[in-house]
Enzyme design. Structure first.
Site, short mmCIF file in Angstrom:
data_model
loop_
_atom_site.label_atom_id
_atom_site.label_comp_id
_atom_site.label_asym_id
_atom_site.label_seq_id
_atom_site.Cartn_x
_atom_site.Cartn_y
_atom_site.Cartn_z
N THR A 12 73.30 58.98 48.73
CA THR A 12 74.02 58.51 47.53
C THR A 12 73.63 59.29 46.30
O THR A 12 74.45 59.54 45.42
CB THR A 12 73.75 57.00 47.34
OG1 THR A 12 74.33 56.30 48.43
CG2 THR A 12 74.30 56.49 46.03
N SER A 55 72.44 59.56 54.99
CA SER A 55 71.22 59.52 55.80
C SER A 55 71.33 58.76 57.12
O SER A 55 70.51 58.96 58.01
CB SER A 55 70.04 59.01 54.98
OG SER A 55 70.08 57.62 54.80
N THR A 86 69.03 56.70 51.12
CA THR A 86 67.98 55.66 51.18
C THR A 86 67.96 54.92 52.52
O THR A 86 66.96 54.32 52.88
CB THR A 86 68.18 54.62 50.07
OG1 THR A 86 69.46 54.00 50.23
CG2 THR A 86 68.06 55.27 48.69
N ASP A 87 69.08 54.96 53.29
CA ASP A 87 69.12 54.17 54.52
C ASP A 87 68.02 54.57 55.50
O ASP A 87 67.46 53.71 56.18
CB ASP A 87 70.49 54.31 55.22
CG ASP A 87 71.59 53.58 54.46
OD1 ASP A 87 72.76 53.73 54.85
OD2 ASP A 87 71.27 52.89 53.47
N1 LIG Z 1 71.71 54.71 48.73
C1 LIG Z 1 71.94 55.53 49.76
O1 LIG Z 1 71.60 56.69 49.74
C2 LIG Z 1 72.64 54.91 50.94
C3 LIG Z 1 73.47 55.87 51.73
N2 LIG Z 1 74.27 55.09 52.70
C4 LIG Z 1 72.60 56.86 52.52
O2 LIG Z 1 71.59 56.49 53.05
O3 LIG Z 1 72.97 58.01 52.64
#
Ligand SMILES: NC(=O)C[C@H](N)C(=O)O
EC number: 3.5.1.1
Length: 323
Positions: A12, A55, A86-87
């Site tokens: 993200t 991710s 973040t995932d």
């Molecule tokens: N906040 C994020 O980065 C979530 C996103 N779905 C990822 O992990 O790529």
């Protein structure tokens, strides 16, 4: 003059919200390259795009490729910041913690809101991460995760909220430092760090969460998949429904290592209970106990350990020094 490398992998933090549809998706540019911030000293920042992936698409082999890029770059830089979705950020951070043998700061960061969303934390987290990587106190702290004014060790941090910017927490021990407007403060230090350099990730390790009423069928199905190893998130201090015991014995009889963690996010598994399926019985059966890792991190550690040994006692020793 310090020289910092920023490695982008996607997520993200590198995505943009489509203002018509509200959808958020990957971009091939990383809208953070011209960082409008003065770091109080003249520094050189270079950037490299390793991947542009959400991710959930990151695999252990992507993590290994990223680790090799970092290893090959560290001699030229004073520290490295990795931007990441973040995932699975905590898994990549822990993988790097296990395979990188360096005292230089390697920091992972991400964002819960993409750069053009109202209240985005993208640029803020990146600037905070660069401030931390520039701190002389960031050396010998292991791989770190910097998000939302907190500094966490890769070993303990986990994503606790699907959407809150304060999502990254270390439930077991808390953050090891904080980011304030005027300074970077570390208040904890890891006791030990152990690394296991690997050249390949070739094994297959399954991860399973136990639940009330779990019966033999899921274990039998997993056994038929012929994994090289299995991690089970057990109940409480490390107990399992008694219906799972027979298929577990069959898995162990095929010399497939089983590592036990708890689905509880604080405390550790312990061979306490002597009833059928209790931790004491599981330990007697040869299941390997850990000392506080989460399931996904224990799985990465078993994947890495199996590149070096398949001996059960070696594996047991590796996990009893859990990091
Ligand atoms: N906040 C994020 O980065 C979530 C996103 N779905 C990822 O992990 O790529």
């Amino acid at each position: 003059m310090k020289k910092i490398l920023i490695i982008h992998t996607g997520g993200t933090i590198s995505m943009l919200e489509n203002k018509e549809t509200g959808e958020v998706n990957t971009t091939n540019t990383h809208p953070l390259s011209n960082i409008p911030y003065h770091f109080g000293e003249t520094i050189v920042i270079e950037e490299h795009i390793e991947f542009s992936l959400p991710s959930p698409h990151i695999t252990p082999n992507h993590m290994l490729q990223l680790a090799d890029t970092i290893k090959n770059s560290l001699s030229e830089y004073d520290g490295i910041v990795v931007t990441h979705g973040t995932d699975t950020l905590e898994e990549t951070a822990y993988f790097l913690e296990l395979v990188l043998n360096t005292n230089k700061p390697v920091i992972l960061t991400g964002a819960m809101r993409s750069s053009n969303e109202i209240g985005s934390d993208a640029l803020y987290n990146l600037i905070s991460s660069i401030r931390v990587v520039l701190s002389n106190n960031a050396y010998s702290k292991g791989v770190l995760v910097v998000m939302n004014d907190e500094i966490h060790s890769a070993i303990n941090v986990t994503k606790t909220s699907t959407s809150n910017v304060a999502t990254f927490q270390s439930p077991q021990y808390g953050p090891i430092g904080i980011v304030t407007k005027e300074s970077i403060i570390f208040h904890h230090q890891l006791v030990t760090r152990i690394t296991y350099p690997v050249k390949h990730i070739s094994k297959n390790v399954f991860l399973l969460k136990a639940y009330a009423g779990m019966d033999s069928r899921i274990m039998e199905a997993i056994h038929s998949g012929k994994p090289d190893g299995l991690v089970i998130e057990g109940l409480g201090q490390g107990n399992l429904p008694k219906e799972t015991i027979e298929p577990i014995k069959n898995i162990l009889a095929d010399n497939i290592p089983i590592v036990l963690v708890s689905r509880s996010f604080r405390g550790t598994v312990q061979p306490t209970y002597a009833y059928e399926g209790g931790g004491k019985r599981l330990k007697e059966m040869g299941i390997i106990f850990t000392t506080g890792l989460t399931g996904p991190k224990a799985r990465l550690k078993l994947l890495i350990a199996l590149e070096n040994t398949s001996d059960m006692e070696d594996l047991r020793n590796i996990f009893e020094k859990d990091l």
